[in-house]
Design a protein around this motif. Structure first.
Motif, PDB file in Angstrom:
ATOM      1  N   GLU A 153       0.828  -1.211   0.000  1.00  0.00           N
ATOM      2  CA  GLU A 153       0.000   0.000   0.000  1.00  0.00           C
ATOM      3  C   GLU A 153       0.857   1.252   0.000  1.00  0.00           C
ATOM      4  O   GLU A 153       0.576   2.217  -0.710  1.00  0.00           O
ATOM      5  CB  GLU A 153      -0.928   0.002   1.214  1.00  0.00           C
ATOM      6  N   GLU A 154       1.948   1.223   0.753  1.00  0.00           N
ATOM      7  CA  GLU A 154       2.838   2.387   0.828  1.00  0.00           C
ATOM      8  C   GLU A 154       3.495   2.654  -0.518  1.00  0.00           C
ATOM      9  O   GLU A 154       3.609   3.803  -0.945  1.00  0.00           O
ATOM     10  CB  GLU A 154       3.900   2.157   1.912  1.00  0.00           C
ATOM     11  N   LEU A 170       1.531   6.870  -6.806  1.00  0.00           N
ATOM     12  CA  LEU A 170       0.419   7.731  -7.238  1.00  0.00           C
ATOM     13  C   LEU A 170       0.599   9.180  -6.817  1.00  0.00           C
ATOM     14  O   LEU A 170       0.381  10.098  -7.604  1.00  0.00           O
ATOM     15  CB  LEU A 170      -0.910   7.200  -6.676  1.00  0.00           C
ATOM     16  N   PHE A 171       0.969   9.423  -5.575  1.00  0.00           N
ATOM     17  CA  PHE A 171       0.969  10.776  -5.035  1.00  0.00           C
ATOM     18  C   PHE A 171       2.350  11.361  -4.811  1.00  0.00           C
ATOM     19  O   PHE A 171       2.476  12.515  -4.433  1.00  0.00           O
ATOM     20  CB  PHE A 171       0.178  10.813  -3.722  1.00  0.00           C
ATOM     21  N   SER A 222       5.433  12.076   0.379  1.00  0.00           N
ATOM     22  CA  SER A 222       4.744  13.062   1.214  1.00  0.00           C
ATOM     23  C   SER A 222       5.443  13.140   2.548  1.00  0.00           C
ATOM     24  O   SER A 222       5.764  12.132   3.167  1.00  0.00           O
ATOM     25  CB  SER A 222       3.278  12.687   1.394  1.00  0.00           C
ATOM     26  N   MET A 276       2.238   1.895  -3.463  1.00  0.00           N
ATOM     27  CA  MET A 276       1.196   2.419  -4.370  1.00  0.00           C
ATOM     28  C   MET A 276       0.952   3.898  -4.107  1.00  0.00           C
ATOM     29  O   MET A 276       0.819   4.683  -5.043  1.00  0.00           O
ATOM     30  CB  MET A 276      -0.109   1.634  -4.188  1.00  0.00           C
ATOM     31  N   ARG A 277       0.910   4.268  -2.831  1.00  0.00           N
ATOM     32  CA  ARG A 277       0.712   5.682  -2.501  1.00  0.00           C
ATOM     33  C   ARG A 277       1.875   6.520  -3.019  1.00  0.00           C
ATOM     34  O   ARG A 277       1.684   7.618  -3.526  1.00  0.00           O
ATOM     35  CB  ARG A 277       0.564   5.872  -0.996  1.00  0.00           C
ATOM     36  N   LEU A 278       3.048   5.994  -2.853  1.00  0.00           N
ATOM     37  CA  LEU A 278       4.230   6.703  -3.324  1.00  0.00           C
ATOM     38  C   LEU A 278       4.220   6.852  -4.837  1.00  0.00           C
ATOM     39  O   LEU A 278       4.557   7.908  -5.370  1.00  0.00           O
ATOM     40  CB  LEU A 278       5.499   5.953  -2.867  1.00  0.00           C
TER      41      LEU A 278
END
Length: 108
Positions: A7-8, A14-15, A18, A10-12
């Motif tokens: 999940e981490e 996509l976004f 942060s 994928m977030r990295l």
């Protein structure tokens, strides 16, 4: 290359990275206020003439042959001169007239 991402990751992907300390704090949005639309101004209405078609039928009618002649007028709600004449004669028959002479049929 691995098809399974955490999940981490994928977030990295996509976004982007942060960092909570570098993220700008969003300014509070002001509450939207309701502004009613202006009332429409009433338009003056035009006076419309009645558009019903009418014909005025004039008949000379008598109750007896060679008797006193009376002039009758009848207003018919039609554009047909034939129908207007027939309606006028039917009205004259209701008034006990037996002999008719058509004088004129005019639109009014």
């Amino acid at each position: 290359m691995s098809n399974e991402l955490s999940e981490e990751e994928m977030r990295l992907a996509l976004f982007g990275p942060s960092n909570p300390s570098t993220d700008p704090v969003p300014a509070p949005e002001p509450e939207p206020t309701f502004v009613p639309p202006p009332a429409p101004t009433p338009k003056p209405r035009r006076v419309v003439k009645a558009l019903s078609p009418k014909l005025r039928v004039t008949l000379r009618a008598t109750k007896q042959f060679g008797g006193d002649v009376e002039v009758l007028t009848y207003d018919a709600n039609t554009l047909s001169t034939f129908i207007a004449e027939q309606e006028a004669k039917a009205e004259a028959k209701k008034k006990k007239f037996r002999y008719f002479e058509l004088v004129s049929i005019k639109p009014i």
